[in-house]
Design a protein around this motif. Sequence first.
Motif, PDB file in Angstrom:
ATOM      1  N   ASP A 309       0.844  -1.213   0.000  1.00 49.04           N
ATOM      2  CA  ASP A 309       0.000   0.000   0.000  1.00 49.04           C
ATOM      3  C   ASP A 309       0.872   1.252   0.000  1.00 49.04           C
ATOM      4  OD1 ASP A 309      -2.315  -1.549   0.052  1.00 49.04           O
ATOM      5  OD2 ASP A 309      -2.342  -1.616   2.246  1.00 49.04           O
ATOM      6  N   ASN A 310       1.968   1.187  -0.767  1.00 53.65           N
ATOM      7  CA  ASN A 310       2.917   2.300  -0.908  1.00 53.65           C
ATOM      8  C   ASN A 310       3.581   2.694   0.404  1.00 53.65           C
ATOM      9  OD1 ASN A 310       2.752   2.761  -3.745  1.00 53.65           O
ATOM     10  ND2 ASN A 310       0.718   3.631  -3.423  1.00 53.65           N
ATOM     11  N   LYS A 311       3.539   1.795   1.375  1.00 53.78           N
ATOM     12  CA  LYS A 311       4.182   2.056   2.661  1.00 53.78           C
ATOM     13  C   LYS A 311       5.341   1.077   2.838  1.00 53.78           C
ATOM     14  CE  LYS A 311       3.296   1.952   7.657  1.00 53.78           C
ATOM     15  NZ  LYS A 311       2.351   1.540   8.708  1.00 53.78           N
ATOM     16  N   LYS A 312       6.480   1.588   3.256  1.00 50.14           N
ATOM     17  CA  LYS A 312       7.649   0.744   3.463  1.00 50.14           C
ATOM     18  C   LYS A 312       7.509  -0.017   4.774  1.00 50.14           C
ATOM     19  CE  LYS A 312      12.727   0.986   3.601  1.00 50.14           C
ATOM     20  NZ  LYS A 312      13.915   1.867   3.562  1.00 50.14           N
ATOM     21  N   THR A 313       7.786  -1.315   4.720  1.00 53.28           N
ATOM     22  CA  THR A 313       7.751  -2.125   5.925  1.00 53.28           C
ATOM     23  C   THR A 313       8.902  -3.121   5.887  1.00 53.28           C
ATOM     24  OG1 THR A 313       6.328  -3.438   7.374  1.00 53.28           O
ATOM     25  CG2 THR A 313       6.161  -3.871   5.010  1.00 53.28           C
ATOM     26  N   LEU A 314       9.032  -3.911   6.950  1.00 58.66           N
ATOM     27  CA  LEU A 314      10.169  -4.826   7.073  1.00 58.66           C
ATOM     28  C   LEU A 314       9.670  -6.159   7.629  1.00 58.66           C
ATOM     29  CD1 LEU A 314      13.274  -5.053   6.809  1.00 58.66           C
ATOM     30  CD2 LEU A 314      13.458  -4.166   9.138  1.00 58.66           C
ATOM     31  N   LEU A 315       9.976  -7.247   6.889  1.00 62.37           N
ATOM     32  CA  LEU A 315       9.536  -8.578   7.294  1.00 62.37           C
ATOM     33  C   LEU A 315      10.727  -9.517   7.422  1.00 62.37           C
ATOM     34  CD1 LEU A 315       6.798  -7.383   6.071  1.00 62.37           C
ATOM     35  CD2 LEU A 315       6.210  -9.749   5.565  1.00 62.37           C
ATOM     36  N   PHE A 316      10.625 -10.461   8.345  1.00 60.80           N
ATOM     37  CA  PHE A 316      11.648 -11.500   8.483  1.00 60.80           C
ATOM     38  C   PHE A 316      10.965 -12.867   8.569  1.00 60.80           C
ATOM     39  CE2 PHE A 316      14.115 -14.442  11.114  1.00 60.80           C
ATOM     40  CZ  PHE A 316      15.281 -14.514  10.350  1.00 60.80           C
ATOM     41  N   GLY A 317      11.544 -13.830   7.893  1.00 69.16           N
ATOM     42  CA  GLY A 317      11.001 -15.191   7.934  1.00 69.16           C
ATOM     43  C   GLY A 317      11.532 -15.962   6.743  1.00 69.16           C
ATOM     44  N   PRO A 318      10.839 -17.006   6.312  1.00 68.94           N
ATOM     45  CA  PRO A 318       9.612 -17.503   6.927  1.00 68.94           C
ATOM     46  C   PRO A 318       9.901 -18.526   8.011  1.00 68.94           C
ATOM     47  CG  PRO A 318      10.065 -18.724   4.920  1.00 68.94           C
ATOM     48  CD  PRO A 318      11.188 -17.735   5.079  1.00 68.94           C
ATOM     49  N   PHE A 319       8.960 -18.634   8.942  1.00 72.59           N
ATOM     50  CA  PHE A 319       8.973 -19.727   9.905  1.00 72.59           C
ATOM     51  C   PHE A 319       7.907 -20.704   9.424  1.00 72.59           C
ATOM     52  CE2 PHE A 319      10.498 -16.021  12.167  1.00 72.59           C
ATOM     53  CZ  PHE A 319      11.620 -16.515  12.812  1.00 72.59           C
ATOM     54  N   ALA A 320       8.306 -21.949   9.254  1.00 74.60           N
ATOM     55  CA  ALA A 320       7.359 -22.939   8.732  1.00 74.60           C
ATOM     56  C   ALA A 320       6.394 -23.380   9.818  1.00 74.60           C
ATOM     57  CB  ALA A 320       8.114 -24.143   8.174  1.00 74.60           C
ATOM     58  N   GLY A 321       5.199 -23.702   9.389  1.00 75.85           N
ATOM     59  CA  GLY A 321       4.212 -24.248  10.303  1.00 75.85           C
ATOM     60  C   GLY A 321       3.476 -25.373   9.599  1.00 75.85           C
ATOM     61  N   PHE A 322       2.592 -26.019  10.298  1.00 78.04           N
ATOM     62  CA  PHE A 322       1.821 -27.085   9.661  1.00 78.04           C
ATOM     63  C   PHE A 322       0.345 -26.903   9.938  1.00 78.04           C
ATOM     64  CE2 PHE A 322      -0.454 -31.113   9.774  1.00 78.04           C
ATOM     65  CZ  PHE A 322      -0.252 -31.528   8.463  1.00 78.04           C
ATOM     66  N   SER A 323      -0.440 -27.063   8.890  1.00 77.34           N
ATOM     67  CA  SER A 323      -1.893 -27.116   8.997  1.00 77.34           C
ATOM     68  C   SER A 323      -2.358 -28.082   7.915  1.00 77.34           C
ATOM     69  CB  SER A 323      -2.503 -25.727   8.759  1.00 77.34           C
ATOM     70  OG  SER A 323      -3.890 -25.853   8.493  1.00 77.34           O
ATOM     71  N   PRO A 324      -3.365 -28.904   8.207  1.00 80.76           N
ATOM     72  CA  PRO A 324      -3.862 -29.818   7.171  1.00 80.76           C
ATOM     73  C   PRO A 324      -4.651 -29.111   6.071  1.00 80.76           C
ATOM     74  CG  PRO A 324      -5.169 -30.034   9.156  1.00 80.76           C
ATOM     75  CD  PRO A 324      -4.035 -29.118   9.497  1.00 80.76           C
ATOM     76  N   LYS A 325      -4.856 -27.784   6.232  1.00 80.88           N
ATOM     77  CA  LYS A 325      -5.567 -27.029   5.192  1.00 80.88           C
ATOM     78  C   LYS A 325      -4.679 -26.869   3.952  1.00 80.88           C
ATOM     79  CE  LYS A 325      -8.275 -24.073   8.343  1.00 80.88           C
ATOM     80  NZ  LYS A 325      -8.572 -22.655   8.670  1.00 80.88           N
ATOM     81  N   PHE A 326      -5.293 -26.882   2.777  1.00 80.28           N
ATOM     82  CA  PHE A 326      -4.575 -26.636   1.524  1.00 80.28           C
ATOM     83  C   PHE A 326      -4.618 -25.155   1.141  1.00 80.28           C
ATOM     84  CE2 PHE A 326      -4.420 -31.040  -0.749  1.00 80.28           C
ATOM     85  CZ  PHE A 326      -3.605 -31.510   0.267  1.00 80.28           C
ATOM     86  N   LEU A 327      -5.541 -24.415   1.750  1.00 81.86           N
ATOM     87  CA  LEU A 327      -5.641 -22.977   1.540  1.00 81.86           C
ATOM     88  C   LEU A 327      -5.787 -22.305   2.898  1.00 81.86           C
ATOM     89  CD1 LEU A 327      -8.207 -22.983  -1.413  1.00 81.86           C
ATOM     90  CD2 LEU A 327      -5.871 -22.103  -1.578  1.00 81.86           C
ATOM     91  N   LYS A 328      -5.400 -21.052   2.972  1.00 76.42           N
ATOM     92  CA  LYS A 328      -5.557 -20.319   4.233  1.00 76.42           C
ATOM     93  C   LYS A 328      -7.035 -20.310   4.644  1.00 76.42           C
ATOM     94  CE  LYS A 328      -3.555 -16.113   6.232  1.00 76.42           C
ATOM     95  NZ  LYS A 328      -2.847 -14.863   5.917  1.00 76.42           N
ATOM     96  N   ASN A 329      -7.916 -20.210   3.631  1.00 78.16           N
ATOM     97  CA  ASN A 329      -9.361 -20.252   3.880  1.00 78.16           C
ATOM     98  C   ASN A 329      -9.925 -21.631   3.553  1.00 78.16           C
ATOM     99  OD1 ASN A 329     -10.236 -17.261   4.380  1.00 78.16           O
ATOM    100  ND2 ASN A 329      -8.762 -17.167   2.711  1.00 78.16           N
ATOM    101  N   GLY A 330      -9.116 -22.673   3.746  1.00 78.44           N
ATOM    102  CA  GLY A 330      -9.531 -24.025   3.399  1.00 78.44           C
ATOM    103  C   GLY A 330     -10.152 -24.778   4.557  1.00 78.44           C
ATOM    104  N   SER A 331     -10.191 -26.119   4.405  1.00 72.91           N
ATOM    105  CA  SER A 331     -10.824 -26.991   5.396  1.00 72.91           C
ATOM    106  C   SER A 331      -9.771 -27.823   6.119  1.00 72.91           C
ATOM    107  CB  SER A 331     -11.821 -27.925   4.698  1.00 72.91           C
ATOM    108  OG  SER A 331     -12.121 -29.046   5.504  1.00 72.91           O
ATOM    109  N   MET A 332     -10.030 -28.155   7.374  1.00 68.98           N
ATOM    110  CA  MET A 332      -9.125 -29.003   8.146  1.00 68.98           C
ATOM    111  C   MET A 332      -9.067 -30.425   7.578  1.00 68.98           C
ATOM    112  SD  MET A 332      -7.833 -27.014  10.428  1.00 68.98           S
ATOM    113  CE  MET A 332      -7.164 -27.984  11.782  1.00 68.98           C
ATOM    114  N   PHE A 333      -9.986 -30.742   6.665  1.00 67.80           N
ATOM    115  CA  PHE A 333     -10.014 -32.085   6.066  1.00 67.80           C
ATOM    116  C   PHE A 333      -9.363 -32.123   4.685  1.00 67.80           C
ATOM    117  CE2 PHE A 333     -13.610 -31.892   9.038  1.00 67.80           C
ATOM    118  CZ  PHE A 333     -13.327 -33.009   9.833  1.00 67.80           C
ATOM    119  N   ASP A 334      -8.725 -31.021   4.255  1.00 69.98           N
ATOM    120  CA  ASP A 334      -8.141 -30.966   2.902  1.00 69.98           C
ATOM    121  C   ASP A 334      -7.105 -32.068   2.680  1.00 69.98           C
ATOM    122  OD1 ASP A 334      -9.660 -28.824   2.087  1.00 69.98           O
ATOM    123  OD2 ASP A 334      -8.118 -27.310   2.504  1.00 69.98           O
TER     124      ASP A 334
END
Length: 505
Positions: A309-334
Amino acid sequence: MSNEQTRADVILIGAGIMSATLGSLLKQLAPDWKITVFEKLASAGEESSNEWNNAGTGHSALCELNYTVEKPDGSIDISKAIKINEEYQVSKQFWSYLVDSNLIRNPRDFIRPLPHLSIVQGEKNVAFLKKRFETLSNNPLFHGMEFSDDPETLTEWIPLMMKGRTLNEPIAATRIESGTDVNFGALTRMLFDHLKNNNVDIKFKHNVDDIKRTSDGLWELKVRNVDSGAVERHTAKFVFIGGGGGSLPLLQKSGIPEGKHIGGFPVSGLFMVCNNPEVVAQHHAKVYGKAKVGAPPMSVPHLDTRFIDNKKTLLFGPFAGFSPKFLKNGSMFDLLGSVKPNNVLTMLAAGAKNVPLTKYLIQQVLLSKEQRMEELREFIPNAKSEDWDTVVAGQRVQVIKDTAAGKGTLQFGTEVISAADGSIAALLGASPGASTAVSVMLEVIKKCFPQHIKAWEPQIKEMIPSYGVSLLKNPELIHEIHASTARTLGLSESLPLQMAHQTVS
């Protein structure tokens, strides 16, 4: 249930960067074709393409150490780096064409020049980085790369990272000015605005529940309106499944032989984001380190200046995680639902082979904020916990398939699976994905529309001057493309110094 049935030439499933790119290419090549897009969320670019769900790196192998492998004889294999760099140049050419043609505007809203650096510590790693630098800097695609193991020079390049650092072992970095930060979410939305203005029917909040072949060779989609629950039937000659992690289940439903014996392993990601503007102002680069021993390639740590959004920011990562979802808005049964009789052995073989990866993911999931801060302090020695918050990034599904390397091999990268007759294609996998979207979608077009390629070639070459040409074998063309795309996309300050001098003279 609605009896409504509509027919299109092309249906695109998923409103991410891949569908946006394929739709934009086809609109230039076949403007009269009827194209329909289905997206289950309320707007475009909300999953993997969203700016908060990826690293925003214009992947061109300038700083990503996992694209250059040290061979047993000590030499550096740069073949993958060359391929990814050439593919990113193709993306920049297409974006430039769209800007020059006034089909999208304000490139600064989605791409900015930003130095790309690699940094390592330890005698062995420094020796590797120097060899990598010597190999890459002799290649015309990587002109302008610098190497330094001098702390004073590094302090000029990355002051925030050098402040308070204890130099008890060798340290070195490479830098190249022609790197970029890309807001793929903004670009995706721009491309869909362009498609909407050119009569592409984009249906948000519509989920594709099923897909099957009809007796007349068309593909029929069962599409559900998320709000009303109404079900519609839509048919098309060609279907592209570009639903990120959601592509695999739909590919399986299509029943094509090419989709069998393929599984997926979901990996989620977290980033630390800086909330202190004074800290953000002290860093201006994307800096990639080296993955720790035993860690997967997608876990390479990096400290990124981002423009969102035209704003400067700073990110560090990634840290891996696990979820059975295939999408962020997915299902726990994916994950469970993706296991089929034809891929269960492939999945089990992958599980047996990847015990270290599973252990790594469990360790990552259990990290406390302070433990993540300790990893950040390897990059920023003086980092304070109160200056950093945690954001959940996107879900990625790594492809599992049987290969020459054995059954159940975990694939790292982007892969297109298409039917033998070219009537349907699906995009699976992860990084470098978005950066190479144009090359990947041109490959889809070549595979799925071979009968049109000869007629379309002049238009493709107008959009992408290097189409069909090896940039590596044409250094002059590399220079022309660097100069023209930098000018159009507002990246002039990112030109390698010698190229900038040549352009001026």
